[in-house]
Design a protein around this motif. Structure first.
Motif, PDB file in Angstrom:
ATOM      1  N   LEU A  90       0.848  -1.185   0.000  1.00  0.00           N
ATOM      2  CA  LEU A  90       0.000   0.000   0.000  1.00  0.00           C
ATOM      3  C   LEU A  90       0.887   1.239   0.000  1.00  0.00           C
ATOM      4  O   LEU A  90       1.810   1.357   0.803  1.00  0.00           O
ATOM      5  N   LEU A  91       0.584   2.163  -0.915  1.00  0.00           N
ATOM      6  CA  LEU A  91       1.254   3.459  -0.972  1.00  0.00           C
ATOM      7  C   LEU A  91       0.218   4.532  -0.644  1.00  0.00           C
ATOM      8  O   LEU A  91      -0.853   4.583  -1.266  1.00  0.00           O
ATOM      9  N   CYS A 122      -3.661   4.964  -1.929  1.00  0.00           N
ATOM     10  CA  CYS A 122      -4.651   5.786  -1.234  1.00  0.00           C
ATOM     11  C   CYS A 122      -4.198   7.242  -1.244  1.00  0.00           C
ATOM     12  O   CYS A 122      -3.031   7.536  -0.937  1.00  0.00           O
ATOM     13  N   LEU A 123      -5.115   8.128  -1.597  1.00  0.00           N
ATOM     14  CA  LEU A 123      -4.901   9.567  -1.473  1.00  0.00           C
ATOM     15  C   LEU A 123      -5.751  10.044  -0.302  1.00  0.00           C
ATOM     16  O   LEU A 123      -6.950   9.746  -0.238  1.00  0.00           O
ATOM     17  N   TYR A 130      -9.360   8.548  -1.364  1.00  0.00           N
ATOM     18  CA  TYR A 130      -9.576   7.864  -2.634  1.00  0.00           C
ATOM     19  C   TYR A 130      -8.690   6.629  -2.630  1.00  0.00           C
ATOM     20  O   TYR A 130      -7.464   6.743  -2.493  1.00  0.00           O
ATOM     21  N   TRP A 131      -9.312   5.461  -2.763  1.00  0.00           N
ATOM     22  CA  TRP A 131      -8.588   4.193  -2.752  1.00  0.00           C
ATOM     23  C   TRP A 131      -8.605   3.582  -4.151  1.00  0.00           C
ATOM     24  O   TRP A 131      -9.626   3.656  -4.859  1.00  0.00           O
ATOM     25  N   SER A 144     -14.406   1.195  -0.774  1.00  0.00           N
ATOM     26  CA  SER A 144     -14.074   1.118   0.653  1.00  0.00           C
ATOM     27  C   SER A 144     -12.623   0.660   0.776  1.00  0.00           C
ATOM     28  O   SER A 144     -12.055   0.101  -0.167  1.00  0.00           O
ATOM     29  N   PRO A 145     -12.021   0.861   1.942  1.00  0.00           N
ATOM     30  CA  PRO A 145     -10.642   0.386   2.138  1.00  0.00           C
ATOM     31  C   PRO A 145     -10.567  -1.136   1.981  1.00  0.00           C
ATOM     32  O   PRO A 145     -11.530  -1.856   2.280  1.00  0.00           O
TER      33      PRO A 145
END
Length: 313
Positions: A90-91, A122-123, A130-131, A144-145
């Motif tokens: 994840l970044l 993810c931002l 935002y994913w 959703s996450p």
């Protein structure tokens, strides 16, 4: 979507008489900067709510082969979550709480990920997320996450220790008062976004920069309030009332003892004035305990705060 970090807050530490940010994962004292607060809030979500190991979370991770546009050195990713094999999975690109998540933010994140090759992006600005899921063929936006909440998710918010570590409750507050404040704090931020207010210190050891609940009252006034620890370990209530062109702030100790000489402060456009607010603070603390016993009546507490601005103490 509402940010996964919206209900989380950065850890706080007092060092050298100053209130600072504290990164628990690498035990680093940090300056109070907007993006740093968001990073710590998001790391809180990953480790406390998603219950992912803190040892697999990197903060300000260098991007291999990249050069910073701002000067010498490499570019850095705000947060990288690694798999159990320590491959990037994840970044996260963090922006300050008031900064929109624009297309340029997305393009910057995608550019970083060409080197990292994380599965998820993810931002975030701790208000909105935002994913995205990335594959060799496409980038798909998620609703959703991708992480399920942990089995004990949410229990931390009922623990006064959580709020003490994040600067809402002083270390010397009694257990009954700490439990009552914890009950109120859960109500304050459960379904309402926290607003960070940058307020300069009005007195030595008092640092009102913090996260506040904002309420618009029926009479057209706006009230912001929160609880905060001071450098001595006392717990204060901080309230700010906007009424037309007038704005004022009141800081009151909820407990008093020999270690703290602070008795209260009223701040207006004319400056800061000391208050004999110990009795008023005790009455608020008594109400907090009563409300906590009965399932906190938040509107009544808000009205009690508003009435303080009408009294001279």
């Amino acid at each position: 979507m509402r940010s996964a970090a919206a209900s989380h807050f950065p850890p706080i530490i007092f060092r050298g008489g100053r209130k600072r940010l504290w990164s628990k994962s690498d035990r680093t004292v940090l300056e109070n900067r907007p993006e740093e607060r968001v990073r710590l809030r998001f790391i809180d979500y990953l480790t406390l709510e998603a219950e992912l190991p803190g040892s697999r979370v990197g903060r300000e991770v260098p991007i291999p082969g990249s050069i910073s546009q701002g000067g010498p050195g490499v570019r850095r990713a705000d947060i990288v979550l690694y798999s159990d094999r320590f491959d990037p999975m994840l970044l996260v690109e963090c922006k300050a709480e008031g900064v929109p998540l624009s297309r340029s933010v997305a393009e910057q994140t995608a550019q970083y990920n060409r080197q990292l090759e994380a599965r998820w992006l993810c931002l975030t600005n701790a208000r909105q997320d935002y994913w995205f899921e990335v594959s060799s063929r496409s980038v798909v936006q998620l609703d959703s996450p991708p992480f399920d909440p942990g089995k004990s998710s949410g229990l931390n918010f009922a623990d006064p220790v959580y709020w003490n570590e994040r600067g809402f409750i002083g270390s010397r507050s009694g257990s009954a008062l700490a439990a009552s404040i914890t009950s109120v704090l859960q109500q304050l931020f459960r379904n309402s976004s926290a607003h960070y207010l940058e307020i300069p210190s009005p007195a030595p050891g008092i640092f009102p920069w913090h996260y506040y609940r904002l309420d618009s009252l029926e009479n057209g006034e706006d009230l912001a309030f929160s609880f905060l620890a001071d450098a001595t370990g006392s717990t204060l209530v901080s309230a700010i009332l906007n009424s037309g062109s007038e704005r004022g702030m009141i800081l009151l100790p909820l407990e008093s003892d020999a270690e703290s000489a602070f008795t209260g402060l009223r701040v207006t456009s004319e400056g800061a004035q000391k208050m004999d607010g110990v009795d008023a603070g005790r009455r608020l603390a008594d109400k907090l305990n009563q409300y906590g016993d009965a399932g906190t009546e938040l509107p009544l507490f808000i009205e009690s705060l508003r009435q303080l601005f009408q009294k001279k103490m």
